[in-house]
Motif scaffolding. Sequence first.
Motif, PDB file in Angstrom:
ATOM      1  N   SER A  15       2.477   1.809  -3.298  1.00 10.57           N
ATOM      2  CA  SER A  15       1.552   2.220  -4.343  1.00 10.57           C
ATOM      3  C   SER A  15       1.245   3.711  -4.255  1.00 10.57           C
ATOM      4  N   GLY A  16       1.132   4.234  -3.021  1.00  9.60           N
ATOM      5  CA  GLY A  16       0.825   5.648  -2.871  1.00  9.60           C
ATOM      6  C   GLY A  16       2.045   6.540  -2.959  1.00  9.60           C
ATOM      7  N   PHE A  45       0.838  -1.202   0.000  1.00  5.91           N
ATOM      8  CA  PHE A  45       0.000   0.000   0.000  1.00  5.91           C
ATOM      9  C   PHE A  45       0.873   1.252   0.000  1.00  5.91           C
ATOM     10  N   VAL A  46       1.825   1.281   0.949  1.00  4.45           N
ATOM     11  CA  VAL A  46       2.666   2.466   1.058  1.00  4.45           C
ATOM     12  C   VAL A  46       3.365   2.724  -0.270  1.00  4.45           C
TER      13      VAL A  46
END
Lengths: 322, 363
Positions: A102-103, A99-100
């Motif tokens: 991807s952002g 997640f981290v």
Amino acid sequence: MDYATLLQILDSTMRLATPLLLACLAGLFSERSGIFDIGLEGKMLMAAMCTGAVAAMTGQVWLGVLAGIFGSMLFAGVHGFASITFRGNQLISGVALNFVASGITVLIAQSLFRQGGRTPPLSGDARFNPIALPFADSLSNVPLIGPFYSEVLSGHTALVYIGLLCVPLTWWVLYRSRFGLRLRAVGENPASVDTAGISVVRLRYTAVMITGILCGLAGAYMAAGLQAGFGKEMTAGRGYIALAALIFAKWRPWYALMATLLFGFFQALALRPDVIAKTLHFSIPVPALDALPYILTVIVLAGFVGRAIPPRAGGEPYVKER
Amino acid sequence: MTRLPRWADLVLVPLISLLLAGIISALVILAIGQSPSEALKTMVIGAVGSPYAWGYTLYYATSFIFTGLAVTVAFHASLFNIGGEGQAQLGGLGVALVCLSLPWPHWTLALPAAMVGAAVFGAAWAAIPAYLQARRGSHIVITTIMFNYIGAALIIYMLVNVLRPPGQMDPATARFPEGTKLPTLHEIPGLGLIFNKQVPANVTFFVALIACWLIWLLLWRTRLGYEIRAFGKSEKAAIYAGIRPVRITMIAMLISGALAGLMSINNVMGESERLLQNSAEGAGFIGIAVALMGRNHPVGVFLAAILFGFLFQGGAELGLWTSIPIELRTVVQGLVILFTGALDHMVRMLLGFFFRPRPLGVA
């Protein structure tokens, strides 16, 4: 399908299999040491962004690769910190890092270049250029083998060949070196390694860092070899396909090469639905081809093609006996 | 490691984890040359500053309650269901098939039918990984990830080749009939005075609240819930007590998949009123963060879902009104999962330092 078309597809197979192969070998080191890593995707993405950004700013592709490896190792370090030092859940840590990544890749690329979260297109020395293998030209007239050599094997970028070389290297490290023996042992029975007076923590950190380096190469290839620059979510699930290939290969290096070539072949086919329609006389929907690696992995996991047994201590944090 | 008092474990640990995630996020915002306090202000005003903003926050929260509960139920049986995303998308397919199959006269009839469709399709998509885990020992994390991708491919195929109305270009189903339209909070008598503008939050929010209560009843007030929790705590002990592992694994995953599927009532039936590609928009994954934050308890899940609804809507507002990309919310979400899920031991160790009993004689 005629020979020329087959060669074209095999050529794209090689290109598409390379990031899978590098990421698969990355996962192999980590999982053999007993650390599950579903964060391959995130590390690749981070490496692709770092490579794209630094290569665009300096115009030097190899500086980009170094930056990519650095970015990937940073994430590998956090994964190690969470799952080795603080004995956290390795799966959750992997999900979180994906997640981290991807952002944050979009955030950084946007603040550096203001091009909608992309890096500028790379060209010239900022990209990998094809390398012609020796005699590629003169051999191309030899029937059958000649075109295969000059079209499929020759003319790829440096990381394709580095990826291929990593296979025997990984095999040698794993099965012929002292480090490899210990690495395999720590993934099966960390207590025995600990009893022998070898640091479980240090071995696992080393393995996780190797994973970082290899994922870094995979991401760098995505941004500067396969495509010209970083784009949002450009790894597009390749980290998970690599994980699938790792299971398919039952955590062995040569099989990893076979599995990633197979999955690369499917990806190459999915790009050419016209060829399948012509060869098989009916068309397979493209989504079905896209899903094929995942379906195959589920079948392997179900144990229908021989059992895939993961390293025994995988996923379990090691607690020293008191 | 010092054992923490129960209240510290339940309240302090998540709060400190959240605080750490917040601090790192603020550093990220600083690093890209923006002001964290401005960002926070934009988020607060955009997500809770008006009834209109609340309407969006509650809409997102509704989805997250369902996926959070889905992860929670599986977690209690020691199953890590990462497949919420695929199960929610398949649930959407179930909703679409139900809504398009009949000329529904009124939403009160369409809603229960669509809920059955959503739950059945979501559960079916969880059933295969569950069976493979129970019978063949395939790791559920990997199979559910694979099923997310297979599900996405299946949905694309269905939308492009089967459900797309003739003459339409974009891969989506036809609009659902008028009779399936769920009332939004604006249209509910009484609430219409507060939510005076059209908001996406709809009656599904109340369904989600009921689901929270039912899952609490199931887990802590029924025999099945006891069996699920006992199995999750210790498989060996559960087997010794006569609990059948295959049965519990299947049931827990079916409930989990059904809950993830039910999420699509909110977004597919309540909001877009047709099935689109990638309808779940990552809510399946956010369910993991919601369950971790909410300590796998329905009340916690509810609170965490509201928090993530706030983050999601506030993040969207950031993308609209500032030059901070909308992806910041993905980073924050990842950090929350990292600190509450993977680094929770670290937080406990830090806290343990303060809760350590003082040795006697040292004043």
